[in-house]
Design an enzyme around this catalytic site. Structure first.
Site, PDB file in Angstrom:
ATOM      1  N   ASP A 128      19.577 -20.435 -11.370  1.00  8.57           N
ATOM      2  CA  ASP A 128      19.904 -19.761 -10.099  1.00  8.57           C
ATOM      3  C   ASP A 128      21.401 -19.605  -9.819  1.00  8.57           C
ATOM      4  OD1 ASP A 128      17.158 -19.982  -9.963  1.00  8.57           O
ATOM      5  OD2 ASP A 128      17.088 -21.045  -8.058  1.00  8.57           O
ATOM      6  N   ASP A 180      16.072 -17.141  -8.586  1.00  4.31           N
ATOM      7  CA  ASP A 180      15.247 -17.232  -7.397  1.00  4.31           C
ATOM      8  C   ASP A 180      14.969 -15.781  -6.989  1.00  4.31           C
ATOM      9  OD1 ASP A 180      14.172 -19.362  -5.831  1.00  4.31           O
ATOM     10  OD2 ASP A 180      15.557 -18.903  -4.189  1.00  4.31           O
ATOM     11  N   HIS A 216      12.671 -13.786  -4.375  1.00  2.00           N
ATOM     12  CA  HIS A 216      11.696 -13.757  -3.290  1.00  2.00           C
ATOM     13  C   HIS A 216      11.436 -12.337  -2.777  1.00  2.00           C
ATOM     14  CE1 HIS A 216      12.051 -18.065  -3.093  1.00  2.00           C
ATOM     15  NE2 HIS A 216      13.285 -18.064  -2.650  1.00  2.00           N
ATOM     16  N   HIS A 250       9.504 -13.712   2.747  1.00  2.00           N
ATOM     17  CA  HIS A 250       8.949 -14.869   2.032  1.00  2.00           C
ATOM     18  C   HIS A 250       8.722 -16.050   2.973  1.00  2.00           C
ATOM     19  CE1 HIS A 250       9.004 -18.249  -0.998  1.00  2.00           C
ATOM     20  NE2 HIS A 250       8.173 -17.396  -1.561  1.00  2.00           N
ATOM     21  N   HIS A 285      17.222 -15.291   1.517  1.00  2.00           N
ATOM     22  CA  HIS A 285      18.105 -15.344   0.348  1.00  2.00           C
ATOM     23  C   HIS A 285      17.378 -14.819  -0.876  1.00  2.00           C
ATOM     24  CE1 HIS A 285      15.684 -19.002   0.028  1.00  2.00           C
ATOM     25  NE2 HIS A 285      15.877 -18.914  -1.264  1.00  2.00           N
ATOM     26  N   LYS A 334      11.319 -16.675 -10.243  1.00  2.00           N
ATOM     27  CA  LYS A 334      10.403 -17.614  -9.574  1.00  2.00           C
ATOM     28  C   LYS A 334      10.521 -17.462  -8.071  1.00  2.00           C
ATOM     29  CE  LYS A 334      14.004 -21.084  -9.728  1.00  2.00           C
ATOM     30  NZ  LYS A 334      14.221 -21.101  -8.262  1.00  2.00           N
ATOM     31  N   CYS A 389      16.675 -26.730  -6.953  1.00  2.00           N
ATOM     32  CA  CYS A 389      16.093 -26.074  -8.128  1.00  2.00           C
ATOM     33  C   CYS A 389      16.464 -26.750  -9.444  1.00  2.00           C
ATOM     34  CB  CYS A 389      16.448 -24.593  -8.116  1.00  2.00           C
ATOM     35  SG  CYS A 389      15.620 -23.742  -6.746  1.00  2.00           S
TER      36      CYS A 389
HETATM   37  C1  VGL Z   1      17.131 -23.034  -4.005  1.00  2.00           C
HETATM   38  C2  VGL Z   1      16.719 -23.429  -1.795  1.00  2.00           C
HETATM   39  C3  VGL Z   1      15.918 -22.319  -1.719  1.00  2.00           C
HETATM   40  C4  VGL Z   1      17.835 -23.447  -5.255  1.00  2.00           C
HETATM   41  C5  VGL Z   1      16.313 -21.927  -3.956  1.00  2.00           C
HETATM   42  O1  VGL Z   1      18.090 -22.584  -6.124  1.00  2.00           O
HETATM   43  O2  VGL Z   1      18.162 -24.645  -5.364  1.00  2.00           O
HETATM   44  N1  VGL Z   1      17.311 -23.791  -2.923  1.00  2.00           N
HETATM   45  N2  VGL Z   1      15.717 -21.570  -2.808  1.00  2.00           N
HETATM   46 ZN    ZN Z   2      14.643 -19.743  -2.653  1.00  2.00          ZN
END
Ligand code: VGL
Ligand code: ZN
Length: 210
Positions: free
Chosen positions: A15, A53, A55, A59, A88, A113, A158
């Site tokens: 990410d 990430d 979404h 979401h 996000h 994901k 993550c």
């Molecule tokens: C993440 C919060 C929400 C991450 C992803 O990549 O750590 N944290 N979505």
């Molecule tokens: Zn996320």
């Protein structure tokens, strides 16, 4: 200590997206500092996997999807407690793009994901319902990967969940501390390192590899 890399190792870059870097919707402090470290590390790995990430708008992990809720509060989902985040990494938006300076041209797979509207997925292996698999474990196993090195954003979400699930799937797992940055919400950094240590995830620094 110095680590010798093997053809059966893979680097998972988690990410490293605009929304998790300064100026992004869910900026991790100093998040973009991981970019040069990862750019320096990646050429040493024969196998590199990136994650995004990813979404859909609206979401279930977004506070904006829950009336009366603000970012960083929690809500109860069918699969457990869910932290609610600012919107996000919405699919196809600039915030969901990989950081423009991330340079890993030999990366072989991008795992996206968090695309199911009602389930979050911190881990690159399994969604938050702990039942839906992304396919990454099967991919790595079919390719003979035995050990994964995990880096990126965010250490306590993550990155940690990916490393923990790598262990659960039978891989050796190491997190590269200085190639990762965390959010640290309510002690989440300390808890993540504790959980990872208990699960046998090694905590290393990039200098041990280079
Ligand atoms: C993440 C919060 C929400 C991450 C992803 O990549 O750590 N944290 N979505
Ligand atoms: Zn996320």
């Amino acid at each position: 200590m110095s680590l010798v890399l093997l053809p059966t190792d893979a680097l998972i870059v988690v990410d490293v997206q605009n929304d998790f870097c300064p100026g992004g919707a869910l900026a991790v402090a100093d998040g973009d500092a991981v970019v040069p470290v990862i750019n320096g590390l990646a050429p040493h790995f024969r196998n590199v996997i990136l994650t995004q990430d990813w979404h859909p708008a609206g979401h279930a992990s977004f506070a904006s999807s829950h009336a009366g809720k603000s970012p960083f509060e929690t809500t109860d989902m069918p699969y457990g407690v869910q932290v609610l985040w600012p919107d996000h990494c919405v699919q196809g938006t600039p915030g969901a793009d990989l950081h423009p300076d991330l340079s890993v041209p030999h990366a072989q797979l991008i795992i996206r994901k968090g695309y199911h509207p009602t389930v979050d997925s911190y881990s690159a292996f399994q969604e938050a319902d702990r039942a839906t698999h992304t396919g990454l474990a099967g991919y790595l196993k079919e390719r003979g990967i035995l050990r994964v090195f995990v880096a990126g954003l965010a250490t306590d979400y993550c990155v940690a969940w990916t490393a923990l699930d790598a262990r659960a799937a039978g891989f050796d797992a190491l997190v590269i501390e200085d190639a990762s940055r965390g959010i640290d919400l309510g002690g989440s950094m300390a808890k993540a390192w504790d959980d990872m240590a208990a699960a046998g995830v090694s905590r290393i620094r990039s200098a041990e590899i280079l």
